[in-house]
Design an enzyme around this catalytic site. Structure first.
Site, PDB file in Angstrom:
ATOM      1  N   TYR A 284      -1.662   6.500   8.184  1.00 54.22           N
ATOM      2  CA  TYR A 284      -0.249   6.433   7.796  1.00 54.22           C
ATOM      3  C   TYR A 284       0.462   5.329   8.572  1.00 54.22           C
ATOM      4  O   TYR A 284       0.757   5.477   9.745  1.00 54.22           O
ATOM      5  CB  TYR A 284       0.411   7.788   8.063  1.00 54.22           C
ATOM      6  N   TYR A 332       2.029  -1.277  -0.118  1.00 57.04           N
ATOM      7  CA  TYR A 332       1.676  -0.659  -1.403  1.00 57.04           C
ATOM      8  C   TYR A 332       2.841   0.166  -1.949  1.00 57.04           C
ATOM      9  O   TYR A 332       3.435  -0.151  -2.973  1.00 57.04           O
ATOM     10  CB  TYR A 332       0.425   0.210  -1.233  1.00 57.04           C
TER      11      TYR A 332
END
Lengths: 388, 129
Positions: A284, A332
């Site tokens: 993450y 992304y």
């Protein structure tokens, strides 16, 4: 009672989907795209909504998330879980779903997330009103970025890490994103672009920070036994482990070593694997410092060596370790809580359906979720059929 | 003081700030506890007493924020000498001159421009030295 190590590979991820990535427009609700991703993930598994008997969801955009989503999709689950540990929630849900399935409390679990934070406000939504006095907010930190900036500053002080080291991480993420047709940002990004970007909270510039997008994701989990009869390549859940040491960054015992040390070690132990066994890594990356800290804490390099590990394209396509192969939260998508998208990308890599960004011979994938301000840490190891 | 203030740990902390005091809790085992709570997170003791910090601290980490419409300031995490860690802030002339490892003094005052009294940091070699 089951020993947790006996759960290795007992469940598998059989369906994944995303919906509403990027910008969906002002009138499309977070619930709608969470619902769309859920239906697509169920279809991806070759299942029907009526097969779902457990629902896991967390959202800052609708209350009673799992119950709300169940009503919306016409689901009548016998197991409901709204575990809320921030962006790591969805990785934790993998573990909770596995436990519930092992105990016979459920058989097919839907894990879902949706957010329209880009279209709704362009800012971060927090997970509900906080009626407890804060011992941080009055001092004016820009949360969450300042919390991560404090960790980055301390890492630089202790280990000589530089802004250029962090910039390498942003550039690597962008190079992966350029291989993904659905990535939100795909234009060229250089080290100098990152170093010259507007400072948000020193030492982190705006290019050290994740995107603010819309997006939803969902995954479906069931027994590996049942998964063998479904339509997708097998992606067994080898282990999941959770850890946390603090909620507020000012109470952390150590700014440069996160509880990922514990979640990572437990996950590897439960799966019977080591970092050198991992073919593809999804961590993450809400901020560039996250990737550096987690690569160290999960054992891919020693503490303090993260800068040299990521240097010279070390985690970019063609580097020494494929990390955040969709472009991550940095390039992304990042709709508030990113954890579900880590799982979706790892599954696509392990199925061999990742197109131009496919990692060759990907058999073991590591997913690492982070929640709060380096608060909740959850590590999962996923495999393909060869790992059972 | 009202009974309600005594019942509330948070209100007790804030009341001591209005008296110019940075208050923290100590358990019987000598652990400093901050922010206030009903248990020592180190040893589990529920026998906590209020204590006053002398205000000596070291900067554990720091991040500077430069808003478009106001002067820059630095948010810090302090290691306070009595043994607890807390967030604070340097503003005014010290705003951008502090580095990790610097000794600071904790002063109870309002942020420039007003607001509640807070335990703010000032460089030990700064204007108050």
């Amino acid at each position: 009672m089951t020993n947790e190590a006996q759960l290795r590979g007992s469940t598998s991820i059989v369906g994944v989907a995303e919906a509403g990535l990027g910008e969906v427009g002002p009138d499309v609700s977070a619930l709608q795209i969470a619902g769309e991703a859920s239906l697509d993930a169920i279809a991806d598994a070759g299942l029907r909504p009526s097969d779902i008997d457990a629902v896991f969801c967390h959202s800052a955009f609708f209350t009673f998330p799992a119950t709300t989503l169940s009503e919306y999709l016409g689901l009548q689950p016998r197991y409901v879980d709204t575990t809320a540990t921030g962006g790591s929630s969805f990785v934790a849900h993998l573990r909770h779903a596995t436990a519930a399935i092992d105990a016979g409390m459920a058989e097919v679990a839907l894990i879902a997330y949706g957010s329209n934070q880009h279209s709704h406000s362009g800012g971060l939504a927090t997970s509900g009103a906080n009626l407890v006095p804060s011992y941080e907010a009055p001092f004016g930190p820009r949360m969450p970025v300042s919390g991560y900036a404090l960790a980055a500053a301390r890492h630089m002080h202790e280990f000589g890490t530089t802004r250029k080291d962090l910039a390498e991480i942003a550039v690597a993420a962008r190079k992966w994103a350029q291989l993904h047709p659905d990535a939100f940002t795909r234009d060229d990004l250089s080290i100098d672009d990152v170093l010259g970007a507007r400072m948000v909270s020193t030492p982190l510039s705006v290019r050290d920070c994740c995107l603010v997008t819309d997006g939803a994701g969902a995954v479906v989990v069931t027994t590996t036994e049942r998964a063998r009869d479904l339509r997708q390549p097998l992606v067994p859940i080898l282990s999941v482990a959770e850890a946390s040491r603090h909620m507020n960054i000012s109470t952390t015992p150590d700014l440069t070593t996160t509880a990922a040390v514990e979640s990572g070690a437990r996950a590897f132990d439960l799966a019977g694997l080591r970092p050198s066994d991992v073919d593809v890594v999804e961590v993450y990356d809400a901020f560039t410092i996250n990737t550096l800290l987690f690569l160290e804490d999960l054992g891919f390099c020693t503490k303090g060596e993260g800068g040299s590990f990521v240097a010279d394209g070390g985690i970019a396509p063609g580097g020494r370790l494929p990390v955040n192969t969709n472009g991550g939260g940095l390039s992304y998508t990042h709709p508030g809580m990113y954890g579900i998208f880590l799982i979706v990308e790892a599954v696509r890599q392990l199925r061999g359906e990742a197109g131009d960004r496919q990692v060759a011979d990907a058999h073991v994938g590591l997913v690492h979720g982070n929640g709060g301000v380096l608060s909740s840490q959850v590590t999962a190891l996923l495999g393909d059929a060869s790992t059972l | 003081m009202s009974l309600a203030q005594e019942r509330s740990l948070d209100a007790t902390y804030r009341r001591r700030l209005t008296e110019g005091v940075l208050a923290f809790q100590q358990c019987g085992g000598g652990h400093a506890v901050f922010p206030p709570r009903p248990v020592c997170p180190t040893c589990g003791s529920r026998e906590l007493a209020w204590a006053e910090s002398a205000g000596d601290a070291t900067i554990y980490s720091a991040t500077t924020i430069s808003p478009r419409d106001q002067d820059p300031y630095t948010v810090v995490i302090l290691d306070v000498a009595e043994g607890f860690r807390m967030m604070s802030r340097l503003d005014g002339p010290d705003a951008t001159s502090a580095t990790i490892g610097d000794d600071v003094r904790v002063e109870v005052r309002a942020i420039a421009g007003g607001g509640d009294l807070l335990p703010l940091a000032a460089l030990s070699t700064g204007v108050d030295a």
